[in-house]
Scaffold this active site. Structure first.
Site, mmCIF file in Angstrom:
data_model
loop_
_atom_site.group_PDB
_atom_site.id
_atom_site.type_symbol
_atom_site.label_atom_id
_atom_site.label_comp_id
_atom_site.label_asym_id
_atom_site.label_seq_id
_atom_site.Cartn_x
_atom_site.Cartn_y
_atom_site.Cartn_z
ATOM 1 N N PHE B 118 -3.371 -29.007 9.742
ATOM 2 C CA PHE B 118 -2.375 -29.993 9.314
ATOM 3 C C PHE B 118 -2.221 -31.057 10.395
ATOM 4 O O PHE B 118 -2.520 -30.812 11.569
ATOM 5 C CB PHE B 118 -1.032 -29.307 9.046
ATOM 6 C CG PHE B 118 -0.557 -29.467 7.624
ATOM 7 C CD1 PHE B 118 -1.200 -28.815 6.587
ATOM 8 C CD2 PHE B 118 0.525 -30.298 7.313
ATOM 9 C CE1 PHE B 118 -0.780 -28.973 5.272
ATOM 10 C CE2 PHE B 118 0.950 -30.454 5.999
ATOM 11 C CZ PHE B 118 0.304 -29.801 4.981
ATOM 12 N N GLN B 232 10.739 -40.788 7.428
ATOM 13 C CA GLN B 232 9.304 -40.549 7.440
ATOM 14 C C GLN B 232 8.603 -41.077 6.189
ATOM 15 O O GLN B 232 9.025 -40.768 5.072
ATOM 16 C CB GLN B 232 9.015 -39.052 7.552
ATOM 17 C CG GLN B 232 7.518 -38.730 7.521
ATOM 18 C CD GLN B 232 7.229 -37.336 8.010
ATOM 19 O OE1 GLN B 232 7.428 -36.362 7.296
ATOM 20 N NE2 GLN B 232 6.796 -37.221 9.248
ATOM 21 N N HIS B 234 5.237 -40.661 4.245
ATOM 22 C CA HIS B 234 4.030 -39.839 4.117
ATOM 23 C C HIS B 234 2.877 -40.785 3.842
ATOM 24 O O HIS B 234 3.008 -41.694 3.026
ATOM 25 C CB HIS B 234 4.213 -38.856 2.952
ATOM 26 C CG HIS B 234 3.200 -37.748 2.932
ATOM 27 N ND1 HIS B 234 1.881 -37.968 2.633
ATOM 28 C CD2 HIS B 234 3.315 -36.426 3.182
ATOM 29 C CE1 HIS B 234 1.229 -36.812 2.702
ATOM 30 N NE2 HIS B 234 2.070 -35.860 3.032
ATOM 31 N N LEU B 244 3.475 -37.114 -4.495
ATOM 32 C CA LEU B 244 2.867 -36.685 -3.234
ATOM 33 C C LEU B 244 1.456 -36.134 -3.431
ATOM 34 O O LEU B 244 1.216 -35.301 -4.290
ATOM 35 C CB LEU B 244 3.751 -35.585 -2.626
ATOM 36 C CG LEU B 244 3.204 -34.829 -1.416
ATOM 37 C CD1 LEU B 244 3.149 -35.723 -0.198
ATOM 38 C CD2 LEU B 244 4.077 -33.610 -1.124
ATOM 39 N N GLU B 247 -0.905 -33.518 2.460
ATOM 40 C CA GLU B 247 -1.652 -33.638 3.709
ATOM 41 C C GLU B 247 -2.761 -32.586 3.795
ATOM 42 O O GLU B 247 -3.759 -32.770 4.486
ATOM 43 C CB GLU B 247 -0.647 -33.428 4.856
ATOM 44 C CG GLU B 247 -1.170 -33.701 6.223
ATOM 45 C CD GLU B 247 -0.017 -33.912 7.215
ATOM 46 O OE1 GLU B 247 0.998 -34.542 6.845
ATOM 47 O OE2 GLU B 247 -0.142 -33.445 8.347
ATOM 48 N N ARG B 278 1.982 -38.238 10.839
ATOM 49 C CA ARG B 278 2.258 -39.093 9.681
ATOM 50 C C ARG B 278 2.684 -40.507 10.049
ATOM 51 O O ARG B 278 2.321 -41.466 9.377
ATOM 52 C CB ARG B 278 3.331 -38.439 8.815
ATOM 53 C CG ARG B 278 2.808 -37.197 8.143
ATOM 54 C CD ARG B 278 3.886 -36.462 7.385
ATOM 55 N NE ARG B 278 3.300 -35.317 6.691
ATOM 56 C CZ ARG B 278 4.007 -34.409 6.048
ATOM 57 N NH1 ARG B 278 5.334 -34.498 6.015
ATOM 58 N NH2 ARG B 278 3.403 -33.408 5.439
ATOM 59 N N HIS B 346 9.261 -40.049 2.402
ATOM 60 C CA HIS B 346 9.048 -38.629 2.155
ATOM 61 C C HIS B 346 10.154 -37.745 2.716
ATOM 62 O O HIS B 346 10.523 -36.744 2.111
ATOM 63 C CB HIS B 346 7.710 -38.242 2.792
ATOM 64 C CG HIS B 346 7.266 -36.838 2.517
ATOM 65 N ND1 HIS B 346 7.114 -36.342 1.245
ATOM 66 C CD2 HIS B 346 6.929 -35.819 3.357
ATOM 67 C CE1 HIS B 346 6.709 -35.079 1.310
ATOM 68 N NE2 HIS B 346 6.603 -34.733 2.574
ATOM 69 N N ARG B 381 8.588 -35.968 12.178
ATOM 70 C CA ARG B 381 8.341 -34.562 11.886
ATOM 71 C C ARG B 381 6.861 -34.321 11.645
ATOM 72 O O ARG B 381 6.184 -35.141 11.026
ATOM 73 C CB ARG B 381 9.116 -34.151 10.627
ATOM 74 C CG ARG B 381 8.811 -32.746 10.151
ATOM 75 C CD ARG B 381 9.668 -32.340 8.985
ATOM 76 N NE ARG B 381 9.326 -32.992 7.735
ATOM 77 C CZ ARG B 381 8.313 -32.634 6.940
ATOM 78 N NH1 ARG B 381 7.499 -31.651 7.274
ATOM 79 N NH2 ARG B 381 8.106 -33.271 5.805
#
Lengths: 246, 570
Positions: B118, B232, B234, B244, B247, B278, B346, B381
């Site tokens: 990730f 954030q 994404h 979405l 990721e 991100r 996001h 994050r």
């Protein structure tokens, strides 16, 4: 601009004792889903139109309704599949209606608890000892049945549930089967007792409507068939070997 | 409903954090009386949409130190490091606990829980259930919660205010949507687990229910909102819908490609490429769009996420939901064609300011999950830390709240009754029985969306933020003139929508003012007029308190334990 006609069956117990229909002609775009149409009406035409929705990507299970007579998720049903025809939207069949397209699903919520949809074990492994090993093949035995989003489309399509509300129904039985098939679980007997005590399952004639309408390919019909086989087996074992069928 | 609605601990929200908290409270003591109040049935909560996975150190080749450093570096050194340490230590047992509760984690051939790569994580440590991790976690938690008879649920009850008596939080007022009745529910401890507020922005992965309710409730009651400027984006949402695309599709090897056919991340973050964090990837895509190297479509610029080289087998095994979503909503098959994607709102790093046990500054009021800012995530994050955050801090604050409740005296019903009557009158006066009013909820919401996108997006300037602040102030004034169509009692979603918009406008104002106050670029906050990070001036949290003139700010130092701030390099 292209337009499309949406007809909604509405019901508000505060103002009328009977449902009525109302039609709206709204702008049409090729990428619109039925939910977009309802939200357009709600936001721009009539704020009293009442429906449930949340994720708009087919996974939260909120927005099930009858669309031209078929149980569907409104966020995953495109207007273009009906255009230039009209779209008729009704609340999910076989459920009491609270208001407009909002159905009362408390019956399912009660049945869900009844089938004990959690891991049952005689002994818990301490967390420090790590996970229960489960091979990909063992996972595959129940994975499909764990995909249920509780959207209620299968209850709406089920002819047995339509006339007998005591029937546990496709989603609840599929979830019971999901835990029964999980290598970590030992609760099969407890659940068999519960499922066996409901008459409805024997009336299921494997019409397969539940499986046809399921948006997540859970195949509740297969879960019901396998559960029947299991119950029958246990019945015969208890008959020929009455002192212990566990 | 005539029986007394009084509990030891009342949890607002039934997503991953709320349900984990409820179970944790139930396991403190079987006599603890727990309520979960949610505006939807808990299994509809937005946790359901999380796809990629949940991070924890479960493998020998990994280490807590590394997960900690990755998290702190990802946060651009704004995370509180004592919180990070607790998080990384508790994360493994929480994911194992969920395994014991039946979560269908994906498995290696030897039967162990699988891990995947990730963004911003140095090694594979993200546990997953195919690409429906949030869905499976939520249903496992919800179904497990059903065996605890001491958990009483209020499904489809909308919390409209917190009841504060003598400076303590002693309950909520909640609208039972089915009947339209507003009830006071009292409790010795109240734990907010309502998630974030992506719906403040026009283009978001967030579900319609994500309206910042808990943040606004706490803010109005006098608690601080912390670090609200950090929103954030994404990097990969579907243009138009904002759906979405996980990721994990990059974790499994997907490439980002521009109009020129280049893997353009080479220019921005060659060391990590698609596995970068991100904030950096979203800025890279925006820059490609601004400099004319992106595709143009009906919904603006986009780039391609190419999965074709993974092959059908891997896509179906690891990313079946991505395939399903793209086939359905874009009308192409990612096995044969690249996916159009663009950055999309996001997650909110900021939220209700809490200490490490989830306590806010108001006694009796706690918060956990996205609604809270405990500060695990700092300025940015890392993907797959938030599902784990919900578990770790949901459990901790559920226990803390339950233990606090045990020591408290029962709450006086009388004082609460008058507070509840006041709230009932407010809702009647402003909405249900209002005369006149010309503003529509949907139009005000659209204007809020516009100003948030223009002023508080990926790139910000003092000028753009000031304009948002001014516009939001006007929108809040105009909200006083709102008139809803639906004046009925039963399942009034028009009323619910108006109350949600009122919450969102307050949270939006807080975001814009916080971003204006932070004159630096750090993590997700990218100020074109202050392009550098300034540890000298801004290595601290911003606490916003509500005043009639807008937010008032205080500073709070960042807790630094093991990882001294340094240049954020990948």
């Amino acid at each position: 601009m292209s337009t499309i006609k949406i007809t909604v069956t509405r019901y508000n117990p505060e103002t009328s004792s009977e449902p009525f229909t109302q039609s709206y002609t709204i702008p049409y775009k090729e990428d619109m889903v039925v939910l977009d149409a309802l939200n357009y009406i709600k936001n721009h035409v009539d704020g009293t139109l009442t429906h449930r929705w949340s994720c708009r990507m087919g996974v939260c299970g909120s927005c099930g309704m009858m669309i031209n007579g078929d149980a569907k998720l409104s966020c995953a049903t495109f207007l273009r599949d009906y255009y230039p025809g009209e779209v008729q939207v009704d609340p999910l069949a076989h459920f009491p209606v609270i208001r407009d397209l909002v159905i009362d699903m408390s019956d399912f919520m009660d049945k869900l608890v009844e089938i004990k949809p959690w891991i049952i074990r005689s002994e818990e492994k301490p967390l420090e000892e790590g996970e229960y090993l489960q091979s990909p093949d063992e996972l595959d035995l129940y994975r499909q049945f764990s995909m249920c989003i509780n959207c209620m489309l299968c209850y709406s399509a089920c002819p047995v549930y339509g006339h007998d509300k005591s029937f546990l129904g496709p989603a609840a039985i599929a979830l019971a089967h999901r835990y029964n098939m999980d290598s970590r679980d030992e609760g099969q007997d407890q659940r068999a007792e519960i499922i066996g005590s409901h008459e409805g399952i024997w009336e299921c004639t494997f019409v397969g409507e539940c499986t046809r309408v399921c948006p997540k390919h859970v195949d509740p019909a297969a879960a019901i068939q396998r559960t029947k086989v299991q119950l029958t087996k246990e019945y015969f074992i208890s008959w020929i070997w009455p002192w212990g069928n566990r | 409903m005539t029986e007394e609605m009084s509990h030891d601990i009342l949890i607002v929200g039934g997503g991953a954090a709320g349900l984990r908290a409820a179970i944790a409270a139930a396991e403190v003591d079987a006599n603890i009386d727990i309520a979960v109040v949610s505006k939807v049935f808990p299994m509809r909560s937005h946790t359901v949409s999380a796809e990629g996975g949940a991070a924890a150190v479960l493998r020998e080749e990994d280490s807590l130190e590394l997960h900690g450093f990755d998290t702190v570096r990802g946060s651009d050194f704004l995370a509180d490091q004592d919180v990070v340490e607790t998080f990384i230590e508790k994360a493994p047992e929480e994911l194992i606990q969920l395994e014991h509760w039946g979560c269908p984690w994906s498995r290696d051939p030897d039967g162990r829980i699988s891990v995947r790569a990730f963004g911003g994580m140095s090694v594979k440590r993200t546990v997953y259930a195919s690409d429906k991790t949030g869905f499976h976690m939520l249903h496992a938690l919800f179904q497990t919660s059903l065996k605890y008879t001491q958990i009483r649920r209020y499904d489809e009850w909308f919390v409209s205010s917190l009841l504060i008596e003598d400076g303590k939080c002693v309950g909520v007022t909640a609208l039972d949507l089915e009947t339209g009745q507003l009830h006071p529910i009292v409790a010795k401890a109240i734990l907010l687990c309502t998630g974030g507020g992506g719906q403040i922005f026009p283009f978001t992965t967030n579900a319609s229910i994500k309206s910042g309710d808990g943040m606004a409730l706490a803010y109005r009651a006098g608690a601080a909102l912390k670090d609200m400027e950090f929103v954030q984006y994404h990097p990969t949402g579907l243009p138009g819908t904002g759906i979405l695309i996980t990721e994990a599709s990059r974790g499994e090897g997907g490439h980002l490609i521009n109009k020129e056919g280049e893997r353009f991340l080479e220019r921005y973050i060659p060391g990590k490429m698609e596995m970068g964090p991100r904030d950096i990837l979203s800025r890279a895509i925006m820059t490609e769009m601004n400099e004319g190297r992106a595709f143009e479509g009906e919904y603006g610029g986009y780039v391609h996420l190419d999965l074709r080289h993974l092959g059908e087998k891997i896509i179906d095994e690891k990313l079946p939901f991505v395939r399903e979503l793209v086939v359905k909503y874009v009308g192409i098959d990612p096995v044969h064609e690249p996916i159009p994607v663009r950055p999309v709102v996001h997650y909110m790093m900021g939220g209700v300011s809490t200490d490490i046990n989830g306590n806010t500054s108001i006694p009796g009021l706690l918060a956990a999950g996205e609604v809270a800012c405990i500060t695990l995530n700092g300025a940015n994050r890392l993907g797959s830390n938030s599902l784990t955050e919900c578990l770790v801090f949901g459990a901790l604050s559920g226990r803390a709240g339950a233990q606090y409740a045990v020591d408290q005296k029962p709450v006086s019903q009388n004082a609460v009754r008058s507070l509840a009557d006041k709230e009932q009158k407010r809702i009647a006066k402003h909405f249900l029985e209002k005369e006149g009013g010309t503003e529509r909820v949907a139009s005000l919401q659209e204007e809020m969306h516009l100003t948030m996108e223009q002023g508080c997006g990926v790139y910000r300037t003092g000028e753009s933020l000031q304009e948002s602040c001014t516009t939001l102030k006007k929108l809040r004034e105009r909200f006083a003139d709102v008139a809803i169509d639906d004046r009925g009692r039963i399942f009034n979603t028009d009323l619910r929508g108006a109350l949600e918009l009122e919450f969102m406008l307050e949270v939006a104002e807080c975001i814009a003012h916080s971003a204006l106050a932070r004159e630096e670029s750090r993590g997700a906050q990218s100020r074109l007029d202050f392009p550098e990070r300034s540890d000298e001036k801004f290595l601290h949290h911003l606490l916003a308190y509500a005043t009639p003139e807008g937010p008032r700010f205080e500073q709070q130092p960042v807790t630094i334990t093991r990882w001294p701030p340094e240049e954020r390099k990948y």
